[in-house]
Design a protein around this motif. Structure first.
Motif, PDB file in Angstrom:
ATOM      1  N   GLN A 280      29.993  29.323  55.060  1.00  0.00           N
ATOM      2  CA  GLN A 280      30.564  29.973  56.242  1.00  0.00           C
ATOM      3  C   GLN A 280      29.971  31.367  56.441  1.00  0.00           C
ATOM      4  OE1 GLN A 280      34.749  31.580  56.377  1.00  0.00           O
ATOM      5  NE2 GLN A 280      35.050  29.881  57.829  1.00  0.00           N
ATOM      6  N   ASP A 285      29.319  30.354  62.753  1.00  0.00           N
ATOM      7  CA  ASP A 285      29.583  29.671  64.020  1.00  0.00           C
ATOM      8  C   ASP A 285      29.866  28.185  63.817  1.00  0.00           C
ATOM      9  OD1 ASP A 285      29.224  31.989  65.460  1.00  0.00           O
ATOM     10  OD2 ASP A 285      27.083  31.656  65.761  1.00  0.00           O
ATOM     11  N   THR A 288      33.364  26.822  60.568  1.00  0.00           N
ATOM     12  CA  THR A 288      34.633  27.468  60.887  1.00  0.00           C
ATOM     13  C   THR A 288      35.711  26.996  59.912  1.00  0.00           C
ATOM     14  OG1 THR A 288      35.237  25.682  62.397  1.00  0.00           O
ATOM     15  CG2 THR A 288      33.992  27.542  63.332  1.00  0.00           C
ATOM     16  N   ASP A 289      36.850  27.667  59.926  1.00  0.00           N
ATOM     17  CA  ASP A 289      37.963  27.240  59.076  1.00  0.00           C
ATOM     18  C   ASP A 289      38.385  25.811  59.409  1.00  0.00           C
ATOM     19  OD1 ASP A 289      37.878  29.700  57.927  1.00  0.00           O
ATOM     20  OD2 ASP A 289      39.932  30.280  58.420  1.00  0.00           O
TER      21      ASP A 289
END
Length: 326
Positions: A280, A285, A288-289
């Motif tokens: 990450q 971009d 993401t989580d």
């Protein structure tokens, strides 16, 4: 009396609208479909289903051939019972057949159809597959967790020997194997044990187990509301799955935030969450989580649903490297 009449009229109109919608959808499908048994309006062939399902399919294949179609409510199924045709489906026509149906569970439990098990074929799915092959299931990544698998297999053997130390006793292997499998996956994903002894956090573990069990009960492909959407108005299935998805997302986000904080404190445990958080940093971009939580979820559900495979995996590893099991 007027209010009762209005209610009945409204329900009748809604029912007619649903019928017309389903009939319109059926007309949109191509007409060059494989043969199928006679069907009923709206429910299609649902009334014909019998258990065990494989025998039901076998009987139909004898009558309609190795490839036939069924309409189960609003969804179209094509059943293939020939190994030659199945091979063609997964080679020549694999891209055509690579999409997944948009089920209710995929929306609320699969992060709006963005996980590798719910996403349709395309750039996003190919990226997820690449991440799985290179970053999660590569030989180097799996070998890094060999000690975890050996330790969980050792714990199972110790538990079995302790139970039968004085005499032969009956044990429920299914639950023990499930616990071992889930602990294997959780330790690889997040570095925690959630079943049996030495549980990292009992309250968190209990909540996680309950949510995962709820996900299994309600996340399958056999819910009636996926085939007859009108049932959502009466059964509350979509509302229930949405609630489970919210709880599950909260627990997974908590794990991600916890490991992000541990990395800031230079206290990571080398888990897959730590590795994905490293990715990450280099590509925020894409990693993401939500993508990370989706990868975690697929690992947890797939791993927990393949106990026999995991058992063979761990036992083979243990027998091939006995020096690590002491």
């Amino acid at each position: 009396m007027e209010e009762t009449t209005i209610v009945y009229v409204s329900l009748s109109l809604i029912f007619l609208l649903l019928c017309s919608k389903l009939l319109f959808q059926s007309k949109k499908h191509p007409q060059n479909l494989p043969p199928s048994p006679p069907s009923l309006p709206i429910i299609g062939h649902l009334h014909l289903l019998r258990t065990p399902i494989y025998r039901f399919y076998h009987r139909l294949s004898q009558k309609y051939g190795p490839v036939f179609s069924l309409r189960l409510g609003s969804r179209l199924f094509v059943v293939v019972s020939s190994s030659a045709v199945a091979e063609e489906c997964f080679t020549v026509n694999d891209i055509v057949l690579a999409n997944r149906p948009k089920l209710i569970a995929g929306k609320y439990l699969g992060y709006n159809y963005t996980t590798v098990s719910t996403s349709s074929y395309g750039d996003h799915w190919r990226n997820l597959r690449r991440i799985g092959a290179i970053e999660i299931f590569s030989s180097s990544r799996l070998n890094a967790f060999a000690a975890v698998r050996k330790d969980e297999a050792r714990r199972l053997l110790v538990s079995l020997s302790r139970d039968s130390r004085r005499e032969f006793v009956k044990v429920k292997l299914k639950s023990m194997l499930n616990d071992m499998t889930f602990n294997n996956i959780m330790r690889m994903v997040a570095g925690k044990r959630y079943f049996g002894e030495e549980v990292t956090n009992e309250k968190e573990a209990r909540e996680f187990r309950e949510v995962i069990e709820g996900t299994f009960r309600n996340g399958g492909t056999g819910n009636r509301a996926d085939f007859l959407p009108v049932l959502n108005w009466f059964g509350g299935y979509e509302k229930k799955v949405k609630k489970i998805g919210k709880k599950l997302d909260g627990l997974l986000q908590k794990l991600v935030d916890e490991h992000r904080w541990m990395k800031q404190e230079n206290n990571g445990n080398g888990s897959m969450v730590d590795h994905l958080l490293n990715l990450q940093q280099s590509d925020p971009d894409y990693y993401t989580d939500e993508i990370i939580k989706g990868l975690m979820l697929v690992l947890l559900l797939a791993g927990s649903d393949t106990t026999s495979v995991t058992l063979e995996w761990t036992m083979t590893n243990l027998l091939n490297h006995p020096e690590g099991s002491s």
